[in-house]
Design an enzyme around this catalytic site. Structure first.
Site, PDB file in Angstrom:
ATOM      1  N   SER A 130       0.827  -1.210   0.000  1.00  0.00           N
ATOM      2  CA  SER A 130       0.000   0.000   0.000  1.00  0.00           C
ATOM      3  C   SER A 130       0.862   1.261   0.000  1.00  0.00           C
ATOM      4  O   SER A 130       1.927   1.294   0.627  1.00  0.00           O
ATOM      5  CB  SER A 130      -0.891  -0.006   1.250  1.00  0.00           C
TER       6      SER A 130
ATOM      7  N   TYR B  89      -2.287   5.388  -4.105  1.00  0.00           N
ATOM      8  CA  TYR B  89      -3.256   6.437  -3.824  1.00  0.00           C
ATOM      9  C   TYR B  89      -2.589   7.699  -4.341  1.00  0.00           C
ATOM     10  O   TYR B  89      -1.531   8.086  -3.835  1.00  0.00           O
ATOM     11  CB  TYR B  89      -3.481   6.589  -2.318  1.00  0.00           C
TER      12      TYR B  89
ATOM     13  N   THR C 248      -5.883   2.577  -6.943  1.00  0.00           N
ATOM     14  CA  THR C 248      -7.164   2.432  -6.249  1.00  0.00           C
ATOM     15  C   THR C 248      -8.111   3.542  -6.691  1.00  0.00           C
ATOM     16  O   THR C 248      -7.798   4.724  -6.582  1.00  0.00           O
ATOM     17  CB  THR C 248      -6.950   2.448  -4.727  1.00  0.00           C
TER      18      THR C 248
ATOM     19  N   ARG D 165     -16.427   5.482   9.146  1.00  0.00           N
ATOM     20  CA  ARG D 165     -16.284   4.284   9.985  1.00  0.00           C
ATOM     21  C   ARG D 165     -16.368   4.733  11.444  1.00  0.00           C
ATOM     22  O   ARG D 165     -15.378   5.147  12.041  1.00  0.00           O
ATOM     23  CB  ARG D 165     -14.947   3.594   9.708  1.00  0.00           C
TER      24      ARG D 165
ATOM     25  N   LYS E 241      -8.195  -0.756  -9.433  1.00  0.00           N
ATOM     26  CA  LYS E 241      -8.829  -1.516  -8.341  1.00  0.00           C
ATOM     27  C   LYS E 241     -10.071  -0.781  -7.839  1.00  0.00           C
ATOM     28  O   LYS E 241     -10.005   0.413  -7.554  1.00  0.00           O
ATOM     29  CB  LYS E 241      -7.826  -1.664  -7.188  1.00  0.00           C
TER      30      LYS E 241
ATOM     31  N   HIS F 151     -13.603  -3.076  -1.850  1.00  0.00           N
ATOM     32  CA  HIS F 151     -12.676  -2.603  -0.813  1.00  0.00           C
ATOM     33  C   HIS F 151     -12.967  -3.310   0.521  1.00  0.00           C
ATOM     34  O   HIS F 151     -12.890  -2.723   1.596  1.00  0.00           O
ATOM     35  CB  HIS F 151     -12.818  -1.082  -0.660  1.00  0.00           C
TER      36      HIS F 151
ATOM     37  N   ARG G 168     -15.532  -1.784   3.051  1.00  0.00           N
ATOM     38  CA  ARG G 168     -15.044  -0.800   4.017  1.00  0.00           C
ATOM     39  C   ARG G 168     -15.335   0.636   3.591  1.00  0.00           C
ATOM     40  O   ARG G 168     -15.089   1.560   4.337  1.00  0.00           O
ATOM     41  CB  ARG G 168     -13.524  -0.952   4.183  1.00  0.00           C
TER      42      ARG G 168
HETATM   43  C1  LIG Z   1      -6.884  -2.941   7.188  1.00  0.00           C
HETATM   44  C2  LIG Z   1      -7.121  -2.727   5.717  1.00  0.00           C
HETATM   45  C3  LIG Z   1      -6.461  -1.710   5.058  1.00  0.00           C
HETATM   46  C4  LIG Z   1      -6.659  -1.526   3.687  1.00  0.00           C
HETATM   47  N1  LIG Z   1      -5.925  -0.574   3.033  1.00  0.00           N
HETATM   48  C5  LIG Z   1      -6.037  -0.458   1.688  1.00  0.00           C
HETATM   49  C6  LIG Z   1      -5.200   0.431   0.968  1.00  0.00           C
HETATM   50  O1  LIG Z   1      -4.334   1.096   1.534  1.00  0.00           O
HETATM   51  N2  LIG Z   1      -5.380   0.526  -0.372  1.00  0.00           N
HETATM   52  C7  LIG Z   1      -6.323  -0.220  -1.027  1.00  0.00           C
HETATM   53  O2  LIG Z   1      -6.460  -0.098  -2.240  1.00  0.00           O
HETATM   54  N3  LIG Z   1      -7.110  -1.096  -0.371  1.00  0.00           N
HETATM   55  C8  LIG Z   1      -6.976  -1.243   0.962  1.00  0.00           C
HETATM   56  N4  LIG Z   1      -7.741  -2.159   1.626  1.00  0.00           N
HETATM   57  C9  LIG Z   1      -8.684  -3.020   0.863  1.00  0.00           C
HETATM   58  C10 LIG Z   1      -7.963  -4.292   0.413  1.00  0.00           C
HETATM   59  O3  LIG Z   1      -6.973  -4.011  -0.515  1.00  0.00           O
HETATM   60  C11 LIG Z   1      -8.943  -5.294  -0.208  1.00  0.00           C
HETATM   61  O4  LIG Z   1      -9.640  -4.676  -1.273  1.00  0.00           O
HETATM   62  C12 LIG Z   1      -9.963  -5.833   0.802  1.00  0.00           C
HETATM   63  O5  LIG Z   1      -9.379  -5.972   2.058  1.00  0.00           O
HETATM   64  C13 LIG Z   1     -10.499  -7.179   0.341  1.00  0.00           C
HETATM   65  O6  LIG Z   1     -11.441  -7.685   1.224  1.00  0.00           O
HETATM   66  P1  LIG Z   1     -11.087  -8.759   2.363  1.00  0.00           P
HETATM   67  O7  LIG Z   1     -10.362  -8.007   3.434  1.00  0.00           O
HETATM   68  O8  LIG Z   1     -12.424  -9.208   2.816  1.00  0.00           O
HETATM   69  O9  LIG Z   1     -10.242  -9.832   1.734  1.00  0.00           O
HETATM   70  C14 LIG Z   1      -7.575  -2.354   2.989  1.00  0.00           C
HETATM   71  C15 LIG Z   1      -8.232  -3.373   3.665  1.00  0.00           C
HETATM   72  C16 LIG Z   1      -8.017  -3.569   5.003  1.00  0.00           C
HETATM   73  C17 LIG Z   1      -8.726  -4.695   5.704  1.00  0.00           C
END
Ligand SMILES: Cc1cc2nc3c(=O)[nH]c(=O)nc-3n(C[C@H](O)[C@H](O)[C@H](O)COP(=O)(O)O)c2cc1C
Length: 400
Positions: free
Chosen positions: A107, A131, A157, A166, A256, A280, A283
């Site tokens: 990341s 990003y 992303t 959140r 993404k 994502h 989230r």
């Molecule tokens: C703690 C955390 C931090 C994340 N940070 C980023 C990030 O910096 N950039 C990004 O594109 N996605 C981020 N994501 C999303 C993940 O890349 C991914 O799309 C997602 O976690 C997939 O779902 P899953 O956790 O259920 O496998 C983050 C996810 C989590 C859980």
């Protein structure tokens, strides 16, 4: 320590190991967490029909993705602040992924820099998630560093035009800057293994963790707010930027966060090599569809021209195969490797990945198939759960 039996066991162990604020930052969704529930419901409702008496002696999990051969159809997804889960967590994730023969996507908001990760995991297949900052020249300079570190694939992303709401993070004081409170202090104090093994270790060795990739002059500890406009995330990112990135970045380019067919076509037009059909991890947008529900429409439309990856909600090897059955070539996993990391550092992350590989292998065997790419032949085109009235089949094209 005994290896947990499944992803749920790793998650339970992580819950014990991490301060609640950090655990919830990883585990939870956004707003009312409807999208999070929807992810699970959609994945659970898919069935694959086995072929019997096929007598395959061995499965072949190797997969081609974006010009790379990986040992199985998995990529470790980019997760911000993974280095807070374990000391040098990003390096540990990269090493574990390398040993399992899969890429790891770092990341922009990692704690450890891409150069440090390359030095700590020389054999790893490193991808980088971008990003874009407001100051494009700073982002371009970062890309030059990323390229020098031997990264072949850039993942941009596209699904985060603003900060998600959140509320649990606010309640827990887990935001940037981190808000000190008695509650957070107690939370940390009650997790002495994390306090000593992660936080104090950083403080003694390198100081309070920072976002490692931010230029030195804008870098501030994760406990302070970086107010510099230059490194705010670009909220106005658009397709022209992707066209420009295509000119800057010579390696593979992946977008993404695509959830609609129209955007998948635009990604292709902008010169992308791949897309990640992703919510994502539920989230960001609480009314987003589950990627599994829109995937087949997108893969049918662009799968011949783009490498289609997918993510969100994977808990089992069978979930990975469900994504592949619906048209993904490979699947990203975000939370699961972090649970492995929290449970037992590098070895825990590797155990988690090995467990998923075994689950994929067992499921494939049960399906009477030899390769994950054959799973589409097993897709059961009816849902177990009744359709909500007024909704179309999940195989109809969505959102465009
Ligand atoms: C703690 C955390 C931090 C994340 N940070 C980023 C990030 O910096 N950039 C990004 O594109 N996605 C981020 N994501 C999303 C993940 O890349 C991914 O799309 C997602 O976690 C997939 O779902 P899953 O956790 O259920 O496998 C983050 C996810 C989590 C859980």
């Amino acid at each position: 320590m005994q290896r947990p039996l499944n992803a749920g066991g790793f998650r339970d162990a992580a819950r014990r190991a991490l301060p609640k604020a950090l655990f919830e930052y990883i585990d939870r969704g956004t707003e009312d967490e409807n999208a999070l529930r929807c992810l699970r419901n959609s994945l659970d409702s898919i069935t694959l029909v086995p072929r019997v008496l096929t007598g395959h002696p061995q499965r072949e999990l190797r997969t081609e993705i974006l010009g790379e051969t990986t040992a199985m159809p998995l990529v470790v997804a980019p997760t911000a602040l993974a280095g807070l889960v374990s000391h040098n967590g990003e390096i540990k994730l990269a090493r574990a992924a390398a040993r399992m023969g899969i890429p790891v996507c770092i990341s922009t908001q990692s704690i450890t820099t891409i150069e440090e990760i390359r030095a700590g995991a020389p054999g790893a297949s490193l991808w980088f998630q971008l990003y874009m900052w407001k100051d494009r020249n700073l982002s371009r300079a970062l890309l030059e560093r990323v390229e020098k570190a031997g990264v072949t694939t850039l993942v941009v992303t596209a699904d985060t035009p603003t900060s998600p709401k959140r509320e649990y993070n606010h309640r827990n004081g887990f935001s940037i800057p981190i808000k000190y409170s008695l509650r957070l202090g107690l939370d940390v104090a009650l997790h002495p293994r994390w306090l000593c093994g992660v936080l104090l270790r950083y403080l003694l060795e390198t100081g309070m963790p920072t976002y490692g990739h931010y230029p030195q002059e804008f870098r501030s500890a994760v406990t302070r707010l970086s107010i510099a406009e230059a490194v705010r995330l670009e909220n106005l990112l658009n397709w022209d930027d992707i066209h420009q990135l295509r000119r800057w970045w010579k390696g593979k380019l992946v977008i993404k966060g695509v959830l609609g067919v129209h955007d998948a076509h635009l990604a292709k037009t902008a010169g992308a090599d791949g897309i990640v059909v992703s919510a994502h991890g539920a989230r960001n947008l609480d009314i987003a569809p589950a990627p599994i529900d829109v995937l087949s429409g997108i893969a049918d439309a662009v799968g011949h021209d783009l490498d289609v990856l997918a993510d969100s909600g994977v808990k089992r090897g069978s979930d990975v195969l469900k994504y592949i059955a619906n048209g993904a070539r490979s699947v990203m996993i975000g939370r699961l490797p972090l649970w492995g990391l929290a449970t037992n550092g590098e070895a825990g992350a590797e155990d988690l990945l090995a467990m998923l590989r075994d689950e994929i292998d067992v499921t494939l065997t049960m399906l009477g198939l030899q390769q994950p790419s054959e799973c589409h032949t097993a897709l059961q085109r009816t849902r177990l759960t009744p359709q909500r009235s007024g909704t179309k089949s999940k195989f109809a094209e969505q959102g465009s």
